[in-house]
Design a protein around this motif. Structure first.
Motif, PDB file in Angstrom:
ATOM      1  N   ARG A 102     -50.950 -77.185  47.720  1.00 16.58           N
ATOM      2  CA  ARG A 102     -49.919 -76.136  47.272  1.00 16.58           C
ATOM      3  C   ARG A 102     -50.700 -75.983  45.567  1.00 16.58           C
ATOM      4  N   CYS A 103     -50.023 -76.888  44.946  1.00 19.70           N
ATOM      5  CA  CYS A 103     -50.427 -77.117  43.630  1.00 19.70           C
ATOM      6  C   CYS A 103     -51.838 -76.416  43.385  1.00 19.70           C
ATOM      7  N   LEU A 104     -53.096 -76.997  44.203  1.00 15.74           N
ATOM      8  CA  LEU A 104     -54.257 -76.757  43.556  1.00 15.74           C
ATOM      9  C   LEU A 104     -54.232 -74.650  43.627  1.00 15.74           C
ATOM     10  N   TYR A 105     -53.790 -74.861  44.664  1.00 15.13           N
ATOM     11  CA  TYR A 105     -53.582 -72.777  45.802  1.00 15.13           C
ATOM     12  C   TYR A 105     -52.907 -72.996  45.130  1.00 15.13           C
ATOM     13  N   LEU A 106     -51.786 -72.716  44.273  1.00 18.30           N
ATOM     14  CA  LEU A 106     -51.477 -72.128  43.257  1.00 18.30           C
ATOM     15  C   LEU A 106     -52.039 -71.455  41.482  1.00 18.30           C
ATOM     16  N   HIS A 107     -52.711 -72.784  41.686  1.00 20.59           N
ATOM     17  CA  HIS A 107     -53.295 -72.571  40.443  1.00 20.59           C
ATOM     18  C   HIS A 107     -54.707 -72.355  40.739  1.00 20.59           C
ATOM     19  N   ARG A 108     -55.546 -71.974  41.364  1.00 19.29           N
ATOM     20  CA  ARG A 108     -57.114 -72.126  42.294  1.00 19.29           C
ATOM     21  C   ARG A 108     -58.178 -71.523  41.061  1.00 19.29           C
ATOM     22  N   ASP A 109     -57.177 -71.260  40.122  1.00 27.61           N
ATOM     23  CA  ASP A 109     -58.500 -69.912  39.747  1.00 27.61           C
ATOM     24  C   ASP A 109     -58.949 -70.871  38.441  1.00 27.61           C
ATOM     25  N   GLU A 110     -57.499 -71.858  37.976  1.00 30.60           N
ATOM     26  CA  GLU A 110     -57.541 -72.774  37.118  1.00 30.60           C
ATOM     27  C   GLU A 110     -58.526 -73.947  37.516  1.00 30.60           C
ATOM     28  N   GLU A 177     -62.810 -73.237  51.223  1.00 29.27           N
ATOM     29  CA  GLU A 177     -61.522 -72.633  51.821  1.00 29.27           C
ATOM     30  C   GLU A 177     -60.875 -71.590  51.379  1.00 29.27           C
ATOM     31  N   VAL A 178     -60.931 -70.690  51.361  1.00 24.64           N
ATOM     32  CA  VAL A 178     -60.341 -69.581  50.493  1.00 24.64           C
ATOM     33  C   VAL A 178     -58.629 -69.140  51.187  1.00 24.64           C
ATOM     34  N   SER A 179     -58.042 -69.492  52.930  1.00 18.53           N
ATOM     35  CA  SER A 179     -56.809 -69.619  52.978  1.00 18.53           C
ATOM     36  C   SER A 179     -56.295 -70.567  52.520  1.00 18.53           C
ATOM     37  N   GLU A 180     -55.434 -70.662  52.479  1.00 14.19           N
ATOM     38  CA  GLU A 180     -54.554 -71.869  51.763  1.00 14.19           C
ATOM     39  C   GLU A 180     -53.963 -72.689  53.328  1.00 14.19           C
ATOM     40  N   GLU A 181     -53.321 -71.445  54.093  1.00 13.23           N
ATOM     41  CA  GLU A 181     -52.953 -71.630  55.146  1.00 13.23           C
ATOM     42  C   GLU A 181     -54.261 -72.477  55.615  1.00 13.23           C
ATOM     43  N   ALA A 182     -55.146 -72.195  56.004  1.00 14.53           N
ATOM     44  CA  ALA A 182     -55.745 -72.441  57.059  1.00 14.53           C
ATOM     45  C   ALA A 182     -56.953 -73.932  56.011  1.00 14.53           C
ATOM     46  N   ALA A 183     -56.128 -74.111  54.809  1.00 17.03           N
ATOM     47  CA  ALA A 183     -56.608 -75.503  54.288  1.00 17.03           C
ATOM     48  C   ALA A 183     -55.089 -76.130  54.176  1.00 17.03           C
ATOM     49  N   VAL A 184     -54.248 -76.104  54.444  1.00 18.28           N
ATOM     50  CA  VAL A 184     -53.051 -76.837  54.892  1.00 18.28           C
ATOM     51  C   VAL A 184     -53.362 -77.871  56.339  1.00 18.28           C
ATOM     52  N   VAL A 185     -53.543 -77.095  57.565  1.00 12.99           N
ATOM     53  CA  VAL A 185     -54.224 -77.741  58.373  1.00 12.99           C
ATOM     54  C   VAL A 185     -55.860 -78.551  58.096  1.00 12.99           C
ATOM     55  N   HIS A 186     -56.284 -77.928  57.796  1.00 13.81           N
ATOM     56  CA  HIS A 186     -57.857 -78.756  57.386  1.00 13.81           C
ATOM     57  C   HIS A 186     -57.260 -80.315  56.223  1.00 13.81           C
ATOM     58  N   VAL A 187     -56.369 -80.397  55.496  1.00  8.93           N
ATOM     59  CA  VAL A 187     -56.140 -81.334  54.655  1.00  8.93           C
ATOM     60  C   VAL A 187     -55.214 -82.008  55.209  1.00  8.93           C
ATOM     61  N   GLN A 188     -54.400 -82.009  56.850  1.00  8.27           N
ATOM     62  CA  GLN A 188     -53.151 -82.963  57.755  1.00  8.27           C
ATOM     63  C   GLN A 188     -55.002 -83.033  58.258  1.00  8.27           C
ATOM     64  N   GLN A 189     -54.902 -82.724  58.925  1.00  8.45           N
ATOM     65  CA  GLN A 189     -56.575 -83.584  59.926  1.00  8.45           C
ATOM     66  C   GLN A 189     -57.476 -84.897  58.899  1.00  8.45           C
ATOM     67  N   VAL A 190     -57.233 -84.469  57.375  1.00  4.82           N
ATOM     68  CA  VAL A 190     -57.911 -85.377  57.145  1.00  4.82           C
ATOM     69  C   VAL A 190     -57.088 -86.329  56.414  1.00  4.82           C
ATOM     70  N   ILE A 191     -55.929 -86.106  55.964  1.00  4.08           N
ATOM     71  CA  ILE A 191     -55.357 -87.804  55.806  1.00  4.08           C
ATOM     72  C   ILE A 191     -55.022 -87.961  56.712  1.00  4.08           C
ATOM     73  N   LYS A 192     -54.382 -87.682  58.216  1.00  7.04           N
ATOM     74  CA  LYS A 192     -54.781 -89.096  59.751  1.00  7.04           C
ATOM     75  C   LYS A 192     -55.887 -89.496  60.266  1.00  7.04           C
ATOM     76  N   TYR A 193     -56.489 -89.010  59.290  1.00  2.00           N
ATOM     77  CA  TYR A 193     -58.227 -89.135  59.693  1.00  2.00           C
ATOM     78  C   TYR A 193     -57.908 -90.757  58.810  1.00  2.00           C
ATOM     79  N   MET A 194     -57.686 -90.437  57.262  1.00  2.00           N
ATOM     80  CA  MET A 194     -57.754 -91.696  56.698  1.00  2.00           C
ATOM     81  C   MET A 194     -56.851 -91.929  56.831  1.00  2.00           C
TER      82      MET A 194
END
Length: 208
Positions: A102-110, A177-194
């Motif tokens: 969320r922090c990353l996407y809040l300041h995505r341009d930066e 991934e431009v969509s923040e909500e799609a990114a949330v789904v991705h990161v949940q899968q990544v963390i569970k895997y890790m």
């Protein structure tokens, strides 16, 4: 005071556009001033140089990201001290990953500027800083889990690789991934895997 604030905001808006389009090395202070409708003298009234101007855009988002990461790591440190980190249900890790995202996407341009347009600035190795912070924390967790499970020591190079893999996962998601909500789904899968892989490092070895 109002005029100064407006002038500074114009410079920052113009600089952000210039850095995103051309990158730090190719960005022109003259163009930034021209597009902001101010003189170069006005720029140097607010900023020492191009590096200072770039920092004015990215320093605060970096600070916020550090705060989110350090808060989670501090909570895990407290769990270690209380002997609670061995729980395999790690919903808090997923929640922390989402907070980071969320922090990353809040300041995505930066952050896109930092990841893809910072060459030549003092921020060009910012990824290494986040890997180092994460690696140090993972080493601490691993040392604790080795004692609890009676497992062999995990090599430093592997801890470094895992830390790098986690940071790279966030970077890949943010940059692809431009969509923040799609990114949330991705990161949940990544963390569970890790998480599965992490606990697998300390599980008893299977014998034939």
């Amino acid at each position: 005071m109002k005029d100064n604030k407006e002038t500074k905001e114009k410079l920052l808006t113009s600089a952000k556009k210039e850095f995103i389009e051309k990158g730090y090395l190719s960005a022109s202070l003259r163009n930034i001033c021209k597009n902001a409708g101010v003189t170069t003298g006005a720029l140097y009234f607010f900023f020492e140089d191009k590096q200072d101007l770039y920092g004015a855009l990215v320093a605060e988002p970096i600070k916020k990201l550090h705060a989110v990461m350090n808060r989670h790591y501090a909570e895990e440190q407290a769990q270690i001290n209380a002997g609670l980190l061995m729980e395999t249900d790690r919903d808090d890790d997923v929640e922390a990953a989402i907070a980071i995202l969320r922090c990353l996407y809040l300041h995505r341009d930066e952050f896109m500027m930092l990841l893809t347009k910072s060459q030549g600035s003092c921020y060009e190795k910012i990824t290494d800083d986040f890997v180092m912070i994460t690696e140090k924390h993972f080493r601490l967790i691993a040392d604790n889990m080795e004692k609890c499970y009676g497992a062999p020591r995990v090599a430093d190079y592997l801890i470094h690789w895992i830390a790098h893999m986690l940071i790279d996962a966030f970077i890949h998601i943010l940059t692809h991934e431009v969509s923040e909500e799609a990114a949330v789904v991705h990161v949940q899968q990544v963390i569970k895997y890790m998480i599965g892989g992490w606990f697998g490092l300390f599980a008893p070895e299977m014998k034939d």
